[in-house]
Design a protein around this motif. Sequence first.
Motif, PDB file in Angstrom:
ATOM      1  N   VAL A  76       0.839  -1.204   0.000  1.00 34.70           N
ATOM      2  CA  VAL A  76       0.000   0.000   0.000  1.00 34.70           C
ATOM      3  C   VAL A  76       0.872   1.252   0.000  1.00 34.70           C
ATOM      4  O   VAL A  76       0.622   2.208  -0.747  1.00 34.70           O
ATOM      5  CB  VAL A  76      -0.946   0.008   1.220  1.00 34.70           C
ATOM      6  N   ALA A  77       1.904   1.254   0.821  1.00 37.30           N
ATOM      7  CA  ALA A  77       2.790   2.418   0.917  1.00 37.30           C
ATOM      8  C   ALA A  77       3.509   2.676  -0.400  1.00 37.30           C
ATOM      9  O   ALA A  77       3.650   3.828  -0.830  1.00 37.30           O
ATOM     10  CB  ALA A  77       3.800   2.200   2.041  1.00 37.30           C
ATOM     11  N   ALA A  78       3.973   1.610  -1.047  1.00 38.09           N
ATOM     12  CA  ALA A  78       4.679   1.769  -2.321  1.00 38.09           C
ATOM     13  C   ALA A  78       3.764   2.352  -3.391  1.00 38.09           C
ATOM     14  O   ALA A  78       4.190   3.186  -4.204  1.00 38.09           O
ATOM     15  CB  ALA A  78       5.242   0.422  -2.772  1.00 38.09           C
ATOM     16  N   ILE A  79       2.505   1.923  -3.395  1.00 33.82           N
ATOM     17  CA  ILE A  79       1.542   2.478  -4.354  1.00 33.82           C
ATOM     18  C   ILE A  79       1.265   3.942  -4.027  1.00 33.82           C
ATOM     19  O   ILE A  79       1.264   4.817  -4.905  1.00 33.82           O
ATOM     20  CB  ILE A  79       0.222   1.680  -4.327  1.00 33.82           C
ATOM     21  N   ALA A  80       1.042   4.209  -2.745  1.00 36.15           N
ATOM     22  CA  ALA A  80       0.625   5.545  -2.318  1.00 36.15           C
ATOM     23  C   ALA A  80       1.684   6.602  -2.605  1.00 36.15           C
ATOM     24  O   ALA A  80       1.363   7.728  -3.008  1.00 36.15           O
ATOM     25  CB  ALA A  80       0.289   5.525  -0.830  1.00 36.15           C
ATOM     26  N   VAL A  81       2.950   6.259  -2.404  1.00 38.61           N
ATOM     27  CA  VAL A  81       3.999   7.269  -2.553  1.00 38.61           C
ATOM     28  C   VAL A  81       4.184   7.686  -4.011  1.00 38.61           C
ATOM     29  O   VAL A  81       4.706   8.770  -4.291  1.00 38.61           O
ATOM     30  CB  VAL A  81       5.329   6.761  -1.955  1.00 38.61           C
ATOM     31  N   ILE A  82       3.737   6.855  -4.944  1.00 42.56           N
ATOM     32  CA  ILE A  82       3.812   7.235  -6.358  1.00 42.56           C
ATOM     33  C   ILE A  82       3.030   8.522  -6.611  1.00 42.56           C
ATOM     34  O   ILE A  82       3.428   9.369  -7.418  1.00 42.56           O
ATOM     35  CB  ILE A  82       3.284   6.095  -7.254  1.00 42.56           C
ATOM     36  N   ILE A 138      -6.481   5.110  -3.305  1.00 35.56           N
ATOM     37  CA  ILE A 138      -7.015   6.277  -2.595  1.00 35.56           C
ATOM     38  C   ILE A 138      -5.884   7.125  -2.018  1.00 35.56           C
ATOM     39  O   ILE A 138      -5.866   8.354  -2.157  1.00 35.56           O
ATOM     40  CB  ILE A 138      -7.985   5.834  -1.482  1.00 35.56           C
ATOM     41  N   LEU A 139      -4.924   6.464  -1.387  1.00 37.42           N
ATOM     42  CA  LEU A 139      -3.808   7.204  -0.790  1.00 37.42           C
ATOM     43  C   LEU A 139      -2.917   7.832  -1.857  1.00 37.42           C
ATOM     44  O   LEU A 139      -2.355   8.909  -1.643  1.00 37.42           O
ATOM     45  CB  LEU A 139      -2.993   6.278   0.112  1.00 37.42           C
ATOM     46  N   ALA A 140      -2.786   7.169  -3.008  1.00 39.07           N
ATOM     47  CA  ALA A 140      -1.999   7.753  -4.103  1.00 39.07           C
ATOM     48  C   ALA A 140      -2.648   9.043  -4.595  1.00 39.07           C
ATOM     49  O   ALA A 140      -1.958  10.037  -4.867  1.00 39.07           O
ATOM     50  CB  ALA A 140      -1.858   6.747  -5.246  1.00 39.07           C
ATOM     51  N   LEU A 141      -3.969   9.039  -4.699  1.00 38.14           N
ATOM     52  CA  LEU A 141      -4.682  10.245  -5.130  1.00 38.14           C
ATOM     53  C   LEU A 141      -4.542  11.363  -4.098  1.00 38.14           C
ATOM     54  O   LEU A 141      -4.313  12.529  -4.453  1.00 38.14           O
ATOM     55  CB  LEU A 141      -6.160   9.919  -5.363  1.00 38.14           C
ATOM     56  N   ILE A 142      -4.673  11.000  -2.823  1.00 41.34           N
ATOM     57  CA  ILE A 142      -4.508  11.998  -1.758  1.00 41.34           C
ATOM     58  C   ILE A 142      -3.084  12.551  -1.764  1.00 41.34           C
ATOM     59  O   ILE A 142      -2.866  13.757  -1.601  1.00 41.34           O
ATOM     60  CB  ILE A 142      -4.843  11.376  -0.386  1.00 41.34           C
ATOM     61  N   SER A 143      -2.125  11.664  -1.971  1.00 43.18           N
ATOM     62  CA  SER A 143      -0.724  12.090  -2.009  1.00 43.18           C
ATOM     63  C   SER A 143      -0.473  13.047  -3.167  1.00 43.18           C
ATOM     64  O   SER A 143       0.259  14.030  -3.028  1.00 43.18           O
ATOM     65  CB  SER A 143       0.196  10.868  -2.138  1.00 43.18           C
ATOM     66  N   TYR A 144      -1.077  12.746  -4.302  1.00 42.04           N
ATOM     67  CA  TYR A 144      -0.885  13.594  -5.483  1.00 42.04           C
ATOM     68  C   TYR A 144      -1.502  14.971  -5.278  1.00 42.04           C
ATOM     69  O   TYR A 144      -0.914  15.996  -5.638  1.00 42.04           O
ATOM     70  CB  TYR A 144      -1.510  12.919  -6.707  1.00 42.04           C
ATOM     71  N   ILE A 145      -2.682  14.990  -4.674  1.00 44.80           N
ATOM     72  CA  ILE A 145      -3.424  16.249  -4.528  1.00 44.80           C
ATOM     73  C   ILE A 145      -2.903  17.090  -3.363  1.00 44.80           C
ATOM     74  O   ILE A 145      -2.783  18.315  -3.475  1.00 44.80           O
ATOM     75  CB  ILE A 145      -4.928  15.958  -4.329  1.00 44.80           C
ATOM     76  N   ALA A 146      -2.586  16.445  -2.244  1.00 49.56           N
ATOM     77  CA  ALA A 146      -2.303  17.196  -1.017  1.00 49.56           C
ATOM     78  C   ALA A 146      -0.893  16.996  -0.465  1.00 49.56           C
ATOM     79  O   ALA A 146      -0.161  17.968  -0.256  1.00 49.56           O
ATOM     80  CB  ALA A 146      -3.334  16.819   0.057  1.00 49.56           C
ATOM     81  N   ILE A 147      -0.513  15.748  -0.219  1.00 46.88           N
ATOM     82  CA  ILE A 147       0.740  15.501   0.498  1.00 46.88           C
ATOM     83  C   ILE A 147       1.953  15.920  -0.322  1.00 46.88           C
ATOM     84  O   ILE A 147       2.862  16.584   0.189  1.00 46.88           O
ATOM     85  CB  ILE A 147       0.839  14.018   0.905  1.00 46.88           C
TER      86      ILE A 147
END
Length: 224
Positions: A76-82, A138-147
Amino acid sequence: MKNKVQQFGKFLSAMVMPNIGALIAFGFLAALFIDTGWIPNKEFSSMVSPMLTYLIPILIAATGGKMVGGDRGRVVAAIAVIGAIMSNTEITMLMAAMLVGPLGGFCIKKFDEIMDGHMPAGFEMLINNFSVGIFGLILALISYIAIGPLMSGILAVLTAGVNVLVEHSLLPLVAVFIEPAKVLFLNNAINHGVFTPIATGQAEEFGKSIMYMLEANPGPGLGV
């Protein structure tokens, strides 16, 4: 309070330390083969940017995800950080990786706790795989938009501050923040979260950076 801060510092360090080898490989690659390196080579130097932009943040995020959520947290983390990486490929998203990684592990861990004992028989593999994919997306999208943008802004401010210190020969002042942080085990967090992203950018461009040396010993800041 002190113990919690120390634990936080150790946790951040634990995400980075297993991946120091990747940073070393990047350092050798940059020092040897970029245009200002010892043995300039255009083909070999093409590996420098992908290693810095993608490999290192993914490794750190995956390590953080595994620390919190096990193997599923790692994925999950590897996907999200992309998402964070692709929000701005001009900088190294190490700080974002150290945030997104544990967040991904935490989310999937909580999901597993909720589903424990409530998973329909025969659907375990389906639910496990789909949950990882959905949470990662979901976390990848949040990361792209906000983080990602947030971390880009923070790093830009920190980089500007460091540049001011360098231009005015005030690097010794950095020790005022680093040395007390060592008492709370936050020196590694400062080193890998702040100095390393700045240093890797400088190393990619110039093949070297004084930032790598500041946390280990205040001497380089004095020109020693």
